[in-house]
Scaffold this motif. Structure first.
Motif, PDB file in Angstrom:
ATOM      1  N   LEU A 214      17.381 -23.992  79.178  1.00  0.00           N
ATOM      2  CA  LEU A 214      18.143 -24.281  77.975  1.00  0.00           C
ATOM      3  C   LEU A 214      17.539 -24.003  76.631  1.00  0.00           C
ATOM      4  O   LEU A 214      18.206 -23.314  75.799  1.00  0.00           O
ATOM      5  N   LYS A 215      16.371 -23.799  76.775  1.00  0.00           N
ATOM      6  CA  LYS A 215      15.586 -23.136  75.451  1.00  0.00           C
ATOM      7  C   LYS A 215      16.050 -21.658  75.311  1.00  0.00           C
ATOM      8  O   LYS A 215      16.274 -21.287  74.185  1.00  0.00           O
ATOM      9  N   ALA A 216      16.197 -20.889  76.305  1.00  0.00           N
ATOM     10  CA  ALA A 216      16.356 -19.557  76.519  1.00  0.00           C
ATOM     11  C   ALA A 216      18.091 -19.342  75.888  1.00  0.00           C
ATOM     12  O   ALA A 216      18.281 -18.788  75.313  1.00  0.00           O
ATOM     13  N   GLN A 217      18.722 -20.328  76.551  1.00  0.00           N
ATOM     14  CA  GLN A 217      20.247 -20.262  76.248  1.00  0.00           C
ATOM     15  C   GLN A 217      20.264 -20.673  74.841  1.00  0.00           C
ATOM     16  O   GLN A 217      21.137 -19.982  74.032  1.00  0.00           O
ATOM     17  N   PHE A 218      19.544 -21.527  74.288  1.00  0.00           N
ATOM     18  CA  PHE A 218      19.664 -22.053  72.838  1.00  0.00           C
ATOM     19  C   PHE A 218      19.169 -20.765  71.990  1.00  0.00           C
ATOM     20  O   PHE A 218      19.945 -20.429  70.706  1.00  0.00           O
ATOM     21  N   GLY A 219      18.169 -19.870  72.243  1.00  0.00           N
ATOM     22  CA  GLY A 219      17.807 -18.899  71.330  1.00  0.00           C
ATOM     23  C   GLY A 219      18.832 -17.967  71.518  1.00  0.00           C
ATOM     24  O   GLY A 219      18.895 -17.202  70.581  1.00  0.00           O
ATOM     25  N   ASN A 220      19.380 -17.561  72.670  1.00  0.00           N
ATOM     26  CA  ASN A 220      20.574 -16.692  72.641  1.00  0.00           C
ATOM     27  C   ASN A 220      21.488 -16.965  71.850  1.00  0.00           C
ATOM     28  O   ASN A 220      22.520 -16.063  71.257  1.00  0.00           O
ATOM     29  N   ALA A 221      21.937 -18.340  71.860  1.00  0.00           N
ATOM     30  CA  ALA A 221      23.069 -18.685  71.015  1.00  0.00           C
ATOM     31  C   ALA A 221      22.957 -18.434  69.650  1.00  0.00           C
ATOM     32  O   ALA A 221      23.650 -17.938  68.731  1.00  0.00           O
ATOM     33  N   LYS A 222      21.425 -18.720  69.283  1.00  0.00           N
ATOM     34  CA  LYS A 222      21.364 -18.473  67.668  1.00  0.00           C
ATOM     35  C   LYS A 222      21.364 -17.031  67.211  1.00  0.00           C
ATOM     36  O   LYS A 222      21.666 -16.783  66.245  1.00  0.00           O
ATOM     37  N   SER A 223      20.875 -16.116  68.263  1.00  0.00           N
ATOM     38  CA  SER A 223      20.959 -14.860  67.870  1.00  0.00           C
ATOM     39  C   SER A 223      22.095 -14.063  67.967  1.00  0.00           C
ATOM     40  O   SER A 223      22.119 -13.107  67.385  1.00  0.00           O
ATOM     41  N   ASN A 224      23.127 -14.840  68.594  1.00  0.00           N
ATOM     42  CA  ASN A 224      24.675 -14.180  68.456  1.00  0.00           C
ATOM     43  C   ASN A 224      25.394 -14.548  67.502  1.00  0.00           C
ATOM     44  O   ASN A 224      24.899 -15.591  66.687  1.00  0.00           O
TER      45      ASN A 224
END
Length: 224
Positions: A214-224
């Protein structure tokens, strides 16, 4: 159970939708073969064959028939294996109310929670308010009952598995806190009882592994 009745479940280890089906299969004591799917990468020929429309998990295969969509699968299991651990009430009115609240969880509350934690910061206040209102409605419906199904885990509890287990980890990963014991005492108590059930506990994904995903998904969401 002969080969013709063999049960297979195509699932994803971190998905609350897949886990709903596993929870019910375990509660009812139904033997099944679990097949992990890579839904984010190369989808298997089996998944494409049995769920060509959505190409998503979970998919239940039973006696050569395939059923998709988690709550549809749960109802199929309930109707097929009636004699062990009832998930839905027998009374028609109570049964319809369970379906109503399960749909409310699926289409309103889960979506609102996900958007509040993962949505754009410019809309955060409004999204959190919507999620908060959804949880308040659920807390009112729960009332003084141990579970939404009464004294035992039922259809609405299974539908709300995301709130019971995933939400706390999502809140940690996103840094957005909506459900706390101070604001939602009854839901928090329900969550502890739900996650503490031995059968449910056996099915839930490891917390650390799920948190990392989930942290990886959240990080990806913030960078997109």
């Amino acid at each position: 159970m002969n080969q013709e009745e063999h049960v297979k479940l195509l699932g994803l280890w971190g998905s609350p939708f897949s886990k709903r089906v596993e929870m019910v299969l375990k509660l009812k004591g139904i033997p099944y073969e679990y097949i992990e799917e890579d839904v984010y990468g190369n989808k298997s020929p089996m998944l494409l064959k049995y769920n060509p429309i959505h190409k998503k998990v979970p998919v239940l295969i039973h006696g050569g028939k395939c059923i998709a969509e988690s709550l549809v699968i749960v109802e199929y299991i309930e109707d097929t294996w009636k004699t062990s651990y009832p998930i839905l009430p027998q009374d028609p009115y109570e049964r319809s109310m369970a379906r109503f609240w399960a749909k409310y969880v699926d289409e309103k509350v889960m979506l609102a929670l996900w958007k509040a934690c993962w949505g754009p910061e410019s809309e955060r206040e409004k999204l959190v308010e919507e999620a908060y209102e959804g949880l308040k409605c659920l807390e009112t419906e729960l009332g003084e009952k141990r579970f939404f199904g009464g004294e035992t885990i039922g259809f609405v509890d299974i539908a709300a598995d995301f709130i019971g287990y995933w939400l706390g980890i999502v809140q940690e990963a996103s840094g957005v806190t909506i459900m706390t014991a101070e604001k939602f005492l009854k839901l928090q108590r329900w969550s502890e009882d739900f996650v503490g059930n031995n059968v449910i506990k056996e099915v839930l994904p490891p917390k650390q592994k799920l948190a990392a995903l989930l942290k990886a998904q959240f990080g990806n969401a913030k960078s997109n």
